[in-house]
Write a protein that holds these residues in place. Structure first.
Motif, PDB file in Angstrom:
ATOM      1  N   ASN A 110      39.925  43.304  39.114  1.00  0.00           N
ATOM      2  CA  ASN A 110      40.868  42.214  38.880  1.00  0.00           C
ATOM      3  C   ASN A 110      40.537  40.898  39.577  1.00  0.00           C
ATOM      4  O   ASN A 110      41.094  39.861  39.208  1.00  0.00           O
ATOM      5  N   LYS A 111      39.651  40.927  40.570  1.00  0.00           N
ATOM      6  CA  LYS A 111      39.473  39.716  41.379  1.00  0.00           C
ATOM      7  C   LYS A 111      38.015  39.303  41.540  1.00  0.00           C
ATOM      8  O   LYS A 111      37.644  38.700  42.551  1.00  0.00           O
ATOM      9  N   THR A 112      37.188  39.618  40.565  1.00  0.00           N
ATOM     10  CA  THR A 112      35.789  39.199  40.619  1.00  0.00           C
ATOM     11  C   THR A 112      35.440  38.424  39.358  1.00  0.00           C
ATOM     12  O   THR A 112      36.046  38.609  38.303  1.00  0.00           O
ATOM     13  N   ASN A 129      47.361  49.312  39.963  1.00  0.00           N
ATOM     14  CA  ASN A 129      47.474  50.332  38.920  1.00  0.00           C
ATOM     15  C   ASN A 129      46.119  50.890  38.501  1.00  0.00           C
ATOM     16  O   ASN A 129      45.989  51.487  37.438  1.00  0.00           O
ATOM     17  N   CYS A 130      45.085  50.690  39.339  1.00  0.00           N
ATOM     18  CA  CYS A 130      43.751  51.170  38.988  1.00  0.00           C
ATOM     19  C   CYS A 130      42.925  51.366  40.258  1.00  0.00           C
ATOM     20  O   CYS A 130      43.281  50.862  41.328  1.00  0.00           O
ATOM     21  N   ILE A 131      41.824  52.093  40.126  1.00  0.00           N
ATOM     22  CA  ILE A 131      40.894  52.196  41.244  1.00  0.00           C
ATOM     23  C   ILE A 131      40.087  50.915  41.334  1.00  0.00           C
ATOM     24  O   ILE A 131      39.966  50.164  40.367  1.00  0.00           O
ATOM     25  N   ALA A 132      39.527  50.651  42.514  1.00  0.00           N
ATOM     26  CA  ALA A 132      38.642  49.502  42.717  1.00  0.00           C
ATOM     27  C   ALA A 132      39.256  48.218  42.173  1.00  0.00           C
ATOM     28  O   ALA A 132      38.620  47.472  41.428  1.00  0.00           O
ATOM     29  N   SER A 133      40.493  47.946  42.557  1.00  0.00           N
ATOM     30  CA  SER A 133      41.224  46.812  41.980  1.00  0.00           C
ATOM     31  C   SER A 133      40.567  45.470  42.301  1.00  0.00           C
ATOM     32  O   SER A 133      40.644  44.534  41.495  1.00  0.00           O
ATOM     33  N   ILE A 163      31.948  49.197  38.005  1.00  0.00           N
ATOM     34  CA  ILE A 163      33.287  49.752  37.752  1.00  0.00           C
ATOM     35  C   ILE A 163      33.180  51.057  36.980  1.00  0.00           C
ATOM     36  O   ILE A 163      33.858  52.046  37.287  1.00  0.00           O
ATOM     37  N   SER A 164      32.300  51.088  35.977  1.00  0.00           N
ATOM     38  CA  SER A 164      32.078  52.306  35.205  1.00  0.00           C
ATOM     39  C   SER A 164      31.587  53.439  36.101  1.00  0.00           C
ATOM     40  O   SER A 164      32.022  54.593  35.966  1.00  0.00           O
ATOM     41  N   TYR A 165      30.700  53.102  37.023  1.00  0.00           N
ATOM     42  CA  TYR A 165      30.184  54.091  37.974  1.00  0.00           C
ATOM     43  C   TYR A 165      31.312  54.662  38.835  1.00  0.00           C
ATOM     44  O   TYR A 165      31.408  55.880  39.041  1.00  0.00           O
ATOM     45  N   MET A 166      32.183  53.799  39.340  1.00  0.00           N
ATOM     46  CA  MET A 166      33.277  54.270  40.193  1.00  0.00           C
ATOM     47  C   MET A 166      34.293  55.109  39.412  1.00  0.00           C
ATOM     48  O   MET A 166      34.834  56.085  39.934  1.00  0.00           O
ATOM     49  N   GLU A 167      34.553  54.731  38.152  1.00  0.00           N
ATOM     50  CA  GLU A 167      35.473  55.536  37.344  1.00  0.00           C
ATOM     51  C   GLU A 167      34.881  56.915  37.067  1.00  0.00           C
ATOM     52  O   GLU A 167      35.580  57.931  37.109  1.00  0.00           O
ATOM     53  N   SER A 168      33.584  56.946  36.805  1.00  0.00           N
ATOM     54  CA  SER A 168      32.890  58.224  36.595  1.00  0.00           C
ATOM     55  C   SER A 168      32.898  59.051  37.882  1.00  0.00           C
ATOM     56  O   SER A 168      33.059  60.278  37.847  1.00  0.00           O
ATOM     57  N   GLU A 182      37.668  45.522  54.679  1.00  0.00           N
ATOM     58  CA  GLU A 182      37.647  44.181  55.281  1.00  0.00           C
ATOM     59  C   GLU A 182      37.899  43.078  54.262  1.00  0.00           C
ATOM     60  O   GLU A 182      37.980  41.904  54.615  1.00  0.00           O
ATOM     61  N   ASN A 183      38.016  43.442  52.966  1.00  0.00           N
ATOM     62  CA  ASN A 183      38.197  42.440  51.912  1.00  0.00           C
ATOM     63  C   ASN A 183      39.480  42.682  51.118  1.00  0.00           C
ATOM     64  O   ASN A 183      39.491  42.623  49.892  1.00  0.00           O
ATOM     65  N   ALA A 184      40.570  42.929  51.805  1.00  0.00           N
ATOM     66  CA  ALA A 184      41.814  43.318  51.128  1.00  0.00           C
ATOM     67  C   ALA A 184      42.572  42.133  50.541  1.00  0.00           C
ATOM     68  O   ALA A 184      43.235  42.272  49.512  1.00  0.00           O
ATOM     69  N   GLU A 185      42.505  40.984  51.194  1.00  0.00           N
ATOM     70  CA  GLU A 185      43.287  39.828  50.761  1.00  0.00           C
ATOM     71  C   GLU A 185      42.420  38.570  50.761  1.00  0.00           C
ATOM     72  O   GLU A 185      41.556  38.404  51.623  1.00  0.00           O
ATOM     73  N   PRO A 186      42.645  37.653  49.823  1.00  0.00           N
ATOM     74  CA  PRO A 186      41.918  36.377  49.849  1.00  0.00           C
ATOM     75  C   PRO A 186      42.220  35.606  51.134  1.00  0.00           C
ATOM     76  O   PRO A 186      43.363  35.556  51.586  1.00  0.00           O
ATOM     77  N   ALA A 187      41.185  35.037  51.720  1.00  0.00           N
ATOM     78  CA  ALA A 187      41.353  34.178  52.894  1.00  0.00           C
ATOM     79  C   ALA A 187      41.484  32.740  52.396  1.00  0.00           C
ATOM     80  O   ALA A 187      40.514  32.157  51.897  1.00  0.00           O
ATOM     81  N   VAL A 188      42.680  32.186  52.499  1.00  0.00           N
ATOM     82  CA  VAL A 188      42.946  30.839  51.990  1.00  0.00           C
ATOM     83  C   VAL A 188      43.137  29.892  53.175  1.00  0.00           C
ATOM     84  O   VAL A 188      44.104  30.027  53.925  1.00  0.00           O
ATOM     85  N   PRO A 189      42.219  28.940  53.365  1.00  0.00           N
ATOM     86  CA  PRO A 189      42.328  28.031  54.512  1.00  0.00           C
ATOM     87  C   PRO A 189      43.412  26.976  54.304  1.00  0.00           C
ATOM     88  O   PRO A 189      43.805  26.686  53.164  1.00  0.00           O
TER      89      PRO A 189
END
Length: 404
Positions: free
Chosen positions: A55-57, A47-51, A91-96, A143-150
């Motif tokens: 959301n995951k950092t 529901n946002c840009i740069a999710s 994030i602010s930079y990307m929203e701008s 290349e970083n779309a999903e967490p790599a869970v071993p």
């Protein structure tokens, strides 16, 4: 674009390209297309840009490189931003950036499948509600779309929480706990440092070799120094210079359980995409024993873990700093342009363009600089084709609901 009813899904004819993903890669292509006055549609599952960034950092994340190496095309960072912007500033930079170029992704549009229809010679991209159709498809999920869970033997037995770094926010949640951090890349190192600063007791697994370099050398960005030297010197010589300076500034990391690869850091990055760790205080904590370096995990137990060197320790929590992976193979169908791991088979700098109007961005393993380079090429290539299209009257740049 125009639309009409087609059984259960609305068919949406897109005048320009369909861009899948509204992260930095998708935004960069969209901005460059805007400069060429080529319309587009961005489909974004969240529901946002740069999710990923939103959301995951983790909270303490900053750009590892100076901001001048992390700018998207056509619009740089504000001059007031520090040399190494925080995640919130980025994030602010990307929203701008999105606002400046009037980029308005269609949110909550998870792509279920995308494939090239040979009959119509169009790309068909399906979401839960719509079927988007276009001459061009830009894969910008990166290349970083999903967490790599071993899969580690015994994980299901562990009594405490196991979380990927995509779920980690702050070490405040782990105060006074013994935490096993599996992975020693930039995320593993920084999470371990963050845990230290919140009075946790991190044990970091360094199964693989890794280069640790100072973020800066003698007041200058290490990456900037490397790129400047690379313009004039062979890459192997650049790496030798970097490693000599690193040993002088940081010492021999082998003494602390962090073993260096045989291949130099820049050569390894360009060949495999494996990024060197940039030290921002982690090594000092390792040297004084606040971050304990462990060998590979043999198995997880109910109360902790057994290690390859025979040690066994108890832990309250486990954090998987095991990186991310591409998700392209799960939705892009009938296409052999990507490997089974979701990366273009053609290496940089030629992996940005496939056949039948397929493009990729964010897969260079060269960060935002690589993304920017490919975004400019993609927009120029599509714009050249766009100018040759004579009849654009069959669609417009927004959805029109036609009566049956």
């Amino acid at each position: 674009m125009g639309s009409c009813k087609d059984q259960e899904k609305e068919v949406v004819h897109v005048q320009g390209p369909i861009i899948v993903g509204a992260g930095p890669s998708g935004l960069a292509v969209a901005a460059c297309l805007s400069e060429h006055e080529v319309p587009f549609v961005i489909l974004e599952r969240s529901n946002c840009i740069a999710s990923l960034w939103q959301n995951k950092t983790y909270d303490r994340l900053k750009l590892h490189l100076p901001k001048r190496f992390c700018e998207l095309p056509l619009k740089g960072f504000p001059h007031t931003f520090p040399k190494y912007p925080t995640k919130y500033e980025f994030i602010s930079y990307m929203e701008s950036y999105a606002s400046h170029f009037n980029i308005q992704p269609k949110f909550n549009q998870t792509v279920e499948s995308a494939e090239f229809d040979k009959g119509s010679k169009l790309w068909v991209v399906r979401t839960q509600e719509f079927e988007y159709v276009s001459h061009w498809l830009v894969v910008a999920t990166g290349e970083n779309a999903e967490p790599a869970v071993p899969r580690i033997n015994g994980m299901e037995l562990f009594h405490g929480p196991i979380a990927h770094t995509s779920e980690y926010k702050s070490g405040s949640e782990y105060k006074n706990q013994r935490v096993l951090v599996i992975g020693c890349g930039n995320s593993g190192m920084e999470v371990s440092l963050d845990l230290c600063r919140h009075n946790a007791n991190p044990h970091m697994v360094a199964r693989n070799t890794v280069h640790v370099l100072p973020r800066e050398m003698f007041g200058f960005s290490t990456f900037g120094i490397a790129m400047a030297l690379y313009k004039w010197l062979p890459i192997q010589l650049v790496d030798k210079i970097l490693l000599l300076a690193t040993n002088f500034l940081l010492g021999n990391t082998n003494h602390y359980g962090i073993k260096r690869p045989k291949t130099g850091p820049i050569e390894l990055k360009l060949a495999t995409g494996k990024t060197p760790v940039l030290d921002v205080g982690q090594l000092a904590q390792i040297k004084c024993g606040n971050i304990k370096v462990m060998e590979g995990v043999k198995e997880i137990t109910r109360n902790g873990a057994k290690f390859m060197d025979g040690q066994e320790k108890e832990f309250d929590a486990i954090i998987l700093a095991t990186g991310y992976k591409s998700n392209v193979p799960t939705w892009l169908k009938g296409c052999d342009f990507f490997t089974k791991d979701g990366m273009p088979k053609t290496p940089f700098p030629h992996g940005w363009k496939g056949d039948q109007g397929l493009y990729t961005v964010g897969f260079t393993r060269r960060g935002i600089q690589g993304t920017s380079c490919d975004a400019i090429k993609i927009a120029e290539d599509i714009a050249e084709q766009w100018r040759t299209v004579e009849d654009k009257s069959h669609c417009v740049s927004h959805i029109i609901l036609l009566n049956d």
